[in-house]
Design a protein around this motif. Structure first.
Motif, PDB file in Angstrom:
ATOM      1  N   CYS A 159     -26.621  21.239  18.221  1.00 48.10           N
ATOM      2  CA  CYS A 159     -27.193  21.416  19.771  1.00 48.10           C
ATOM      3  C   CYS A 159     -26.409  20.408  20.605  1.00 48.10           C
ATOM      4  CB  CYS A 159     -28.691  21.598  20.083  1.00 48.10           C
ATOM      5  SG  CYS A 159     -28.991  21.418  21.738  1.00 48.10           S
ATOM      6  N   GLY A 161     -26.849  20.523  24.092  1.00 51.55           N
ATOM      7  CA  GLY A 161     -27.682  20.391  25.305  1.00 51.55           C
ATOM      8  C   GLY A 161     -26.943  20.857  26.643  1.00 51.55           C
ATOM      9  N   GLY A 163     -27.421  23.569  27.994  1.00 51.95           N
ATOM     10  CA  GLY A 163     -28.342  24.405  28.994  1.00 51.95           C
ATOM     11  C   GLY A 163     -27.913  26.146  28.715  1.00 51.95           C
ATOM     12  N   ALA A 164     -27.053  26.511  28.433  1.00 52.90           N
ATOM     13  CA  ALA A 164     -26.738  27.788  28.320  1.00 52.90           C
ATOM     14  C   ALA A 164     -27.982  28.708  27.918  1.00 52.90           C
ATOM     15  CB  ALA A 164     -25.300  28.362  27.548  1.00 52.90           C
ATOM     16  N   PHE A 177     -33.375  24.851  23.097  1.00 50.20           N
ATOM     17  CA  PHE A 177     -33.052  23.460  23.126  1.00 50.20           C
ATOM     18  C   PHE A 177     -33.885  22.423  22.429  1.00 50.20           C
ATOM     19  CE2 PHE A 177     -33.585  19.617  25.816  1.00 50.20           C
ATOM     20  CZ  PHE A 177     -32.600  18.859  25.350  1.00 50.20           C
ATOM     21  N   PRO A 225     -23.396  28.108  22.279  1.00 48.29           N
ATOM     22  CA  PRO A 225     -21.875  27.706  21.689  1.00 48.29           C
ATOM     23  C   PRO A 225     -22.104  27.241  20.468  1.00 48.29           C
ATOM     24  CG  PRO A 225     -22.357  26.306  23.504  1.00 48.29           C
ATOM     25  CD  PRO A 225     -23.596  27.339  23.331  1.00 48.29           C
ATOM     26  N   ILE A 228     -26.928  27.978  17.733  1.00 49.73           N
ATOM     27  CA  ILE A 228     -28.321  27.379  17.095  1.00 49.73           C
ATOM     28  C   ILE A 228     -29.538  28.717  16.767  1.00 49.73           C
ATOM     29  CG2 ILE A 228     -30.353  26.260  17.791  1.00 49.73           C
ATOM     30  CD1 ILE A 228     -28.177  24.504  17.321  1.00 49.73           C
TER      31      ILE A 228
HETATM   32  S1  SF4 Z   1     -27.492  26.775  24.454  1.00 41.25           S
HETATM   33 FE1  SF4 Z   1     -27.481  26.005  22.325  1.00 41.25          FE
HETATM   34  S2  SF4 Z   1     -26.245  23.977  22.411  1.00 41.25           S
HETATM   35 FE2  SF4 Z   1     -26.675  24.707  24.489  1.00 41.25          FE
HETATM   36  S3  SF4 Z   1     -28.697  23.677  24.987  1.00 41.25           S
HETATM   37 FE3  SF4 Z   1     -29.328  25.733  24.324  1.00 41.25          FE
HETATM   38  S4  SF4 Z   1     -29.637  25.567  21.921  1.00 41.25           S
HETATM   39 FE4  SF4 Z   1     -28.380  23.651  22.695  1.00 41.25          FE
END
Ligand code: SF4
Ligand code: FES
Length: 255
Positions: A159, A161, A163-164, A177, A225, A228
């Motif tokens: 991850c 971080g 925020g998508a 996240f 991306p 996760i």
């Molecule tokens: S979209 Fe995926 S990589 Fe981005 S913060 Fe959320 S869990 Fe992490």
């Protein structure tokens, strides 16, 4: 390639914003999406206009700052791809593309396409760490870890971080996240010592930042991306439930 862009423009936090139209001319198909925006900005600056503000840093899918909603999809809809790794060749010549910032209460817009994602930093500060005594480098084999655990932990640690997951979720939930960060540490022996306080503090901070709850729509996993898995949310809920049963006291770091 020639593209028509409809871009969210907003002068400052709290100011009204609107979609503005721009033409991106003679774009090389192998340019990244951000390079295309650079070309548009060079044109705007040459005409004395205000360039479009957007975040980026690594431009190689590592830092998580390129927070763009492209045609209504966080990071643009290419599986496992950040906006900075998205290439113009995936679009059609003459296409109209909308570009907006993340939209969530926890990520206020600062300017144009730039949002304040400090909420994620504060969630990490609440518990996304392990406390260790520094000293000599430990022997590599002093703490054996089962391969299945280290692999799973690495999956979660991917991850970035960005925020998508929040931007894609109708509840603006940050659960994917937080689940990734909690799982990454809880799966390893080094992280087990503080696992109870960690999950309670991180979830408390997540709620305080105004993120919503997970209703398992899966939209977060679809746009992530780093792909996760939703499974980590189940793990987060389990960690949280066990912590509540243990009756752990919050040890929130207020420093
Ligand atoms: S979209 Fe995926 S990589 Fe981005 S913060 Fe959320 S869990 Fe992490
Ligand atoms: S600019 Fe770093 S991940 Fe996109």
């Amino acid at each position: 390639m020639n593209l028509t862009l409809k871009v969210w423009r907003q002068k400052a936090a709290g100011a009204p914003g609107q979609m503005m139209e721009y033409q991106a001319r003679d774009i090389i198909p192998d340019m990244s999406f951000l390079e295309m925006l650079d070309v548009v900005n060079e044109g705007l600056i040459a005409k004395g206009g205000e360039p479009i503000a957007f975040d980026s840093d690594c431009r190689e899918g590592i830092c998580g700052t390129c927070s763009l909603v492209i045609n209504g999809v966080a990071h643009g809809g290419q599986r496992g791809t950040t906006a900075c790794q998205l290439h113009i060749r995936h679009f059609k010549d003459g296409q109209t593309i909308t570009i907006e910032p993340w939209r969530a209460r926890g990520f206020p817009v600062l300017r144009d396409l730039v949002t304040d994602r400090g909420a994620f930093d504060r969630i990490i500060q609440a518990g996304g760490f392990v406390s260790v005594n520094t000293g000599g480098t430990p022997d590599a084999n002093s703490l054996p870890i089962a391969k299945v655990a280290s692999d799973r932990s690495m999956d979660a640690a991917a991850c970035i971080g960005c925020g998508a997951c929040v931007a894609a979720c109708k509840n603006a939930s940050a659960m994917l996240f937080v689940a990734a960060k909690v799982s990454h540490l809880a799966l390893l022996p080094q992280g087990r010592v503080e696992r109870t306080e960690r999950v309670l503090n991180m979830v408390t901070q997540m709620d305080a930042e105004g993120f919503g709850n997970c209703t398992v729509t899966g939209s977060c996993e679809a746009v992530c991306p780093k792909e996760i898995s939703l499974d980590f949310i189940a793990r987060l809920n389990r960690e949280y439930g066990v912590a509540l049963l243990k009756g752990a006291k919050l040890q929130k770091n207020t420093a």
